[in-house]
Write a protein that holds these residues in place. Sequence first.
Motif, PDB file in Angstrom:
ATOM      1  N   MET A 241      49.484  28.769  56.018  1.00 26.17           N
ATOM      2  CA  MET A 241      50.598  29.624  55.658  1.00 26.17           C
ATOM      3  C   MET A 241      50.053  30.828  54.897  1.00 26.17           C
ATOM      4  N   SER A 242      50.756  31.936  55.035  1.00 26.06           N
ATOM      5  CA  SER A 242      50.415  33.158  54.305  1.00 26.06           C
ATOM      6  C   SER A 242      51.633  33.597  53.503  1.00 26.06           C
ATOM      7  N   VAL A 243      51.435  33.758  52.218  1.00 24.81           N
ATOM      8  CA  VAL A 243      52.484  34.272  51.347  1.00 24.81           C
ATOM      9  C   VAL A 243      52.027  35.637  50.854  1.00 24.81           C
ATOM     10  N   LEU A 244      52.723  36.673  51.303  1.00 25.46           N
ATOM     11  CA  LEU A 244      52.475  38.005  50.783  1.00 25.46           C
ATOM     12  C   LEU A 244      53.477  38.244  49.666  1.00 25.46           C
ATOM     13  N   LEU A 245      52.970  38.578  48.515  1.00 23.90           N
ATOM     14  CA  LEU A 245      53.783  38.859  47.339  1.00 23.90           C
ATOM     15  C   LEU A 245      53.567  40.316  46.969  1.00 23.90           C
ATOM     16  N   GLN A 246      54.643  41.075  46.987  1.00 19.98           N
ATOM     17  CA  GLN A 246      54.574  42.449  46.506  1.00 19.98           C
ATOM     18  C   GLN A 246      55.295  42.483  45.165  1.00 19.98           C
ATOM     19  N   MET A 247      54.613  42.968  44.152  1.00 17.88           N
ATOM     20  CA  MET A 247      55.219  42.967  42.826  1.00 17.88           C
ATOM     21  C   MET A 247      54.738  44.136  41.986  1.00 17.88           C
ATOM     22  N   ALA A 248      55.573  44.501  41.053  1.00 20.36           N
ATOM     23  CA  ALA A 248      55.214  45.401  39.963  1.00 20.36           C
ATOM     24  C   ALA A 248      55.798  44.740  38.724  1.00 20.36           C
ATOM     25  N   MET A 249      55.113  44.846  37.612  1.00 18.91           N
ATOM     26  CA  MET A 249      55.624  44.243  36.382  1.00 18.91           C
ATOM     27  C   MET A 249      55.165  45.090  35.209  1.00 18.91           C
ATOM     28  N   PHE A 250      56.144  45.521  34.407  1.00 16.45           N
ATOM     29  CA  PHE A 250      55.818  46.324  33.243  1.00 16.45           C
ATOM     30  C   PHE A 250      56.971  46.267  32.240  1.00 16.45           C
ATOM     31  N   PRO A 251      56.658  46.533  30.974  1.00 16.04           N
ATOM     32  CA  PRO A 251      57.713  46.523  29.961  1.00 16.04           C
ATOM     33  C   PRO A 251      58.520  47.810  30.024  1.00 16.04           C
ATOM     34  N   THR A 252      59.781  47.715  29.648  1.00 18.09           N
ATOM     35  CA  THR A 252      60.610  48.922  29.565  1.00 18.09           C
ATOM     36  C   THR A 252      60.818  49.361  28.126  1.00 18.09           C
ATOM     37  N   ASP A 253      60.267  48.613  27.196  1.00 20.23           N
ATOM     38  CA  ASP A 253      60.502  48.900  25.781  1.00 20.23           C
ATOM     39  C   ASP A 253      59.267  49.415  25.038  1.00 20.23           C
ATOM     40  N   HIS A 254      58.297  49.954  25.778  1.00 22.26           N
ATOM     41  CA  HIS A 254      57.065  50.415  25.137  1.00 22.26           C
ATOM     42  C   HIS A 254      56.658  51.800  25.624  1.00 22.26           C
ATOM     43  N   GLY A 255      57.519  52.768  25.456  1.00 19.23           N
ATOM     44  CA  GLY A 255      57.157  54.152  25.755  1.00 19.23           C
ATOM     45  C   GLY A 255      57.161  54.514  27.221  1.00 19.23           C
ATOM     46  N   GLU A 256      56.742  55.745  27.462  1.00 16.80           N
ATOM     47  CA  GLU A 256      56.788  56.308  28.808  1.00 16.80           C
ATOM     48  C   GLU A 256      55.633  55.839  29.690  1.00 16.80           C
ATOM     49  N   SER A 257      54.419  55.837  29.189  1.00 15.77           N
ATOM     50  CA  SER A 257      53.246  55.435  29.967  1.00 15.77           C
ATOM     51  C   SER A 257      53.137  53.912  29.986  1.00 15.77           C
ATOM     52  N   LYS A 258      52.865  53.363  31.148  1.00 14.01           N
ATOM     53  CA  LYS A 258      52.801  51.903  31.314  1.00 14.01           C
ATOM     54  C   LYS A 258      51.419  51.403  31.711  1.00 14.01           C
ATOM     55  N   SER A 259      50.453  52.297  31.883  1.00 12.65           N
ATOM     56  CA  SER A 259      49.155  51.903  32.438  1.00 12.65           C
ATOM     57  C   SER A 259      48.437  50.848  31.596  1.00 12.65           C
ATOM     58  N   GLU A 260      48.575  50.913  30.299  1.00 11.56           N
ATOM     59  CA  GLU A 260      47.936  49.921  29.430  1.00 11.56           C
ATOM     60  C   GLU A 260      48.439  48.508  29.758  1.00 11.56           C
ATOM     61  N   TYR A 261      49.721  48.392  30.020  1.00 15.55           N
ATOM     62  CA  TYR A 261      50.321  47.092  30.321  1.00 15.55           C
ATOM     63  C   TYR A 261      50.062  46.679  31.770  1.00 15.55           C
ATOM     64  N   VAL A 262      50.146  47.643  32.662  1.00 12.62           N
ATOM     65  CA  VAL A 262      49.865  47.348  34.069  1.00 12.62           C
ATOM     66  C   VAL A 262      48.413  46.884  34.219  1.00 12.62           C
ATOM     67  N   ALA A 263      47.505  47.474  33.478  1.00 12.77           N
ATOM     68  CA  ALA A 263      46.098  47.058  33.534  1.00 12.77           C
ATOM     69  C   ALA A 263      45.949  45.587  33.145  1.00 12.77           C
ATOM     70  N   GLU A 264      46.692  45.143  32.157  1.00  8.75           N
ATOM     71  CA  GLU A 264      46.629  43.739  31.745  1.00  8.75           C
ATOM     72  C   GLU A 264      47.181  42.823  32.834  1.00  8.75           C
ATOM     73  N   VAL A 265      48.226  43.268  33.497  1.00 12.65           N
ATOM     74  CA  VAL A 265      48.792  42.495  34.619  1.00 12.65           C
ATOM     75  C   VAL A 265      47.780  42.418  35.760  1.00 12.65           C
ATOM     76  N   ILE A 266      47.123  43.525  36.059  1.00 11.87           N
ATOM     77  CA  ILE A 266      46.135  43.548  37.147  1.00 11.87           C
ATOM     78  C   ILE A 266      44.949  42.650  36.811  1.00 11.87           C
ATOM     79  N   LYS A 267      44.567  42.562  35.552  1.00 16.84           N
ATOM     80  CA  LYS A 267      43.496  41.626  35.169  1.00 16.84           C
ATOM     81  C   LYS A 267      43.870  40.199  35.532  1.00 16.84           C
ATOM     82  N   VAL A 268      45.105  39.823  35.270  1.00 15.94           N
ATOM     83  CA  VAL A 268      45.580  38.473  35.608  1.00 15.94           C
ATOM     84  C   VAL A 268      45.494  38.261  37.113  1.00 15.94           C
TER      85      VAL A 268
END
Length: 104
Positions: free
Chosen positions: A1-28
């Motif tokens: 079986m193949s499960v393709l998961l498309q996702m984005a995940m970021f906080p909405t309560d920490h300013g305009e730029s999200k790259s710091e948080y997205v980087a942590e998600v990408i590490k996971v």
Amino acid sequence: MSVLLQMAMFPTDHGESKSEYVAEVIKVIRESGFPYQLTPMATIIETEKLSDALNIIQKCYDTLDRLDCNRVYAPITFDIRKGHKNRLKGKVKSIENKIGKVSK
């Protein structure tokens, strides 16, 4: 079986730029060991079981939770297909076979 998961995940309560948080998600995602493709708007991951995809989502959320994110936005889409593998690359290859190389 193949499960393709498309996702984005970021906080909405920490300013305009999200790259710091997205980087942590990408590490996971990277540490999960599953193949993935980062795009400007989302990340696509391929697993063999739905439970693996759901586990990645949970770990990503847990990471943001540890970073004191009180509100997290996460659009999530699945494409689950039995009897197939390597669709992360195979679906793109199918289009390239029809029209030639696509931009990446």
